[in-house]
Enzyme design. Sequence first.
Site, PDB file in Angstrom:
ATOM      1  N   ASP A  84       0.429  -1.281  -0.027  1.00 51.22           N
ATOM      2  CA  ASP A  84      -0.163   0.175   0.418  1.00 51.22           C
ATOM      3  C   ASP A  84       0.989   1.388   0.209  1.00 51.22           C
ATOM      4  OD1 ASP A  84      -2.265  -1.297   0.260  1.00 51.22           O
ATOM      5  OD2 ASP A  84      -2.858  -1.380   2.097  1.00 51.22           O
TER       6      ASP A  84
ATOM      7  N   ASN B  48     -19.437  -6.043   0.528  1.00 49.58           N
ATOM      8  CA  ASN B  48     -19.548  -4.340   1.199  1.00 49.58           C
ATOM      9  C   ASN B  48     -20.943  -3.551   1.048  1.00 49.58           C
ATOM     10  OD1 ASN B  48     -18.577  -3.145  -0.727  1.00 49.58           O
ATOM     11  ND2 ASN B  48     -16.840  -2.848   0.301  1.00 49.58           N
TER      12      ASN B  48
ATOM     13  N   ASP C  97      -8.397   5.817   9.576  1.00 49.59           N
ATOM     14  CA  ASP C  97      -8.507   5.643   7.942  1.00 49.59           C
ATOM     15  C   ASP C  97      -9.246   3.996   7.663  1.00 49.59           C
ATOM     16  OD1 ASP C  97      -6.974   4.212   5.769  1.00 49.59           O
ATOM     17  OD2 ASP C  97      -4.998   4.516   6.765  1.00 49.59           O
TER      18      ASP C  97
ATOM     19  N   ALA D 242      -8.629  -0.711   5.923  1.00 49.62           N
ATOM     20  CA  ALA D 242      -8.478  -2.446   5.989  1.00 49.62           C
ATOM     21  C   ALA D 242      -9.545  -3.067   6.860  1.00 49.62           C
ATOM     22  CB  ALA D 242      -7.056  -3.318   6.901  1.00 49.62           C
ATOM     23  N   ALA D 243     -11.181  -1.801   6.946  1.00 52.47           N
ATOM     24  CA  ALA D 243     -11.848  -2.653   8.416  1.00 52.47           C
ATOM     25  C   ALA D 243     -12.124  -3.902   7.525  1.00 52.47           C
ATOM     26  CB  ALA D 243     -12.693  -0.982   8.150  1.00 52.47           C
ATOM     27  N   GLY D 244     -12.841  -4.088   6.531  1.00 50.89           N
ATOM     28  CA  GLY D 244     -13.331  -4.565   5.785  1.00 50.89           C
ATOM     29  C   GLY D 244     -12.520  -6.684   6.000  1.00 50.89           C
ATOM     30  N   ASP D 245     -11.760  -5.938   5.661  1.00 51.72           N
ATOM     31  CA  ASP D 245     -10.441  -7.287   5.202  1.00 51.72           C
ATOM     32  C   ASP D 245     -10.586  -7.575   6.885  1.00 51.72           C
ATOM     33  OD1 ASP D 245     -11.154  -6.351   2.255  1.00 51.72           O
ATOM     34  OD2 ASP D 245      -9.064  -5.162   2.882  1.00 51.72           O
TER      35      ASP D 245
ATOM     36  N   SER E 217      -2.222  -1.249  11.070  1.00 55.38           N
ATOM     37  CA  SER E 217      -3.618  -1.016  12.081  1.00 55.38           C
ATOM     38  C   SER E 217      -4.930  -2.718  12.617  1.00 55.38           C
ATOM     39  CB  SER E 217      -4.862  -0.150  11.112  1.00 55.38           C
ATOM     40  OG  SER E 217      -5.365  -0.954  10.017  1.00 55.38           O
TER      41      SER E 217
END
Length: 308
Positions: free
Chosen positions: A14, A184, A247, A250-253, A292
């Site tokens: 990233d 999502n 940020d 990466a929340a969904g992953d 994170s």
Amino acid sequence: MAAKILMAGSIMIDLILQMKRVPNPSESVLGTSYSNAGGGKGSNSAVAAAKAGGDVSVCCTLGKDSNGEALLGMLKDVNVDTSNVVLAEGANTGMAVIMLEESGMNRIAIYTGANDITSPEAVEAAFDGKEYDALMMQLEIPLESNLKAFEIAKSRGMITCLDAGPAQEYPIEKFDGITILSPNETETDALVGILPVDEKTSLEASKILKERSNCKYVVLKLGDKGSFIYGDDICQMVPTFKVDAVDPTAAGDCFTGVLVKKYTETGDIVASARYASAAAALSVQKLGAQPSLPNKEEIEAFLAERGA
């Protein structure tokens, strides 16, 4: 016993570009900082599951370059099994360019690079001589490679999960009988033409997704609204935890990786979604994708603080 999970899918570096706001067409905007971090939907979910206590292996392809070597080291640092990672000569490691605004909103451009050459043969080799409880997939490697992984996992009676991102039309009918199908909001819209914004539209979309894939559960990731779970025995919104987001990359992953890990161990999809929501809430409070991702102790401390 820790869940044994195979992630067959994507890995990327990233490039995070921080700025007050993204530029308008033909406009230049001064950024505030930039940085690199481990990423890719597959790698993110694998690291999330591993940090949450899972026994995780990955099957993915990196370029034989400095980014590939760095990402390989990052996986090893969190005890992910990398014996089925390929370093491909002449290929560029995949990259995601993330434009992150002060508000916490982001925009992401994805260059799949070496992920495009992850082959069905490489996926098949990842199963040789190994026993797994669950398989995680995404839409950032070739369809035929995903199908090979699914075919083998299904034949073994494994739990299977397809994170249906990035948003695109995709033949989910080919994943007949998958355990968990988890898009999502924008991915759901791309698949069925319904944007889930509330329980009514979530149910409408979920019914179509379940009919097309014959999955056991549809788990819609709805951002700050939480998740919506639909199956033969359940139709329920699972609220998220309210936090100050820095940020959301990466929340969904993170949610998917932790969901699969917890569901594999407990068989309780609602409790697993609640646990995964706590992990995702922690992840959005820090910058970067993999940096994170919380560990098991952090997730359980967070839940204890919230009385959940």
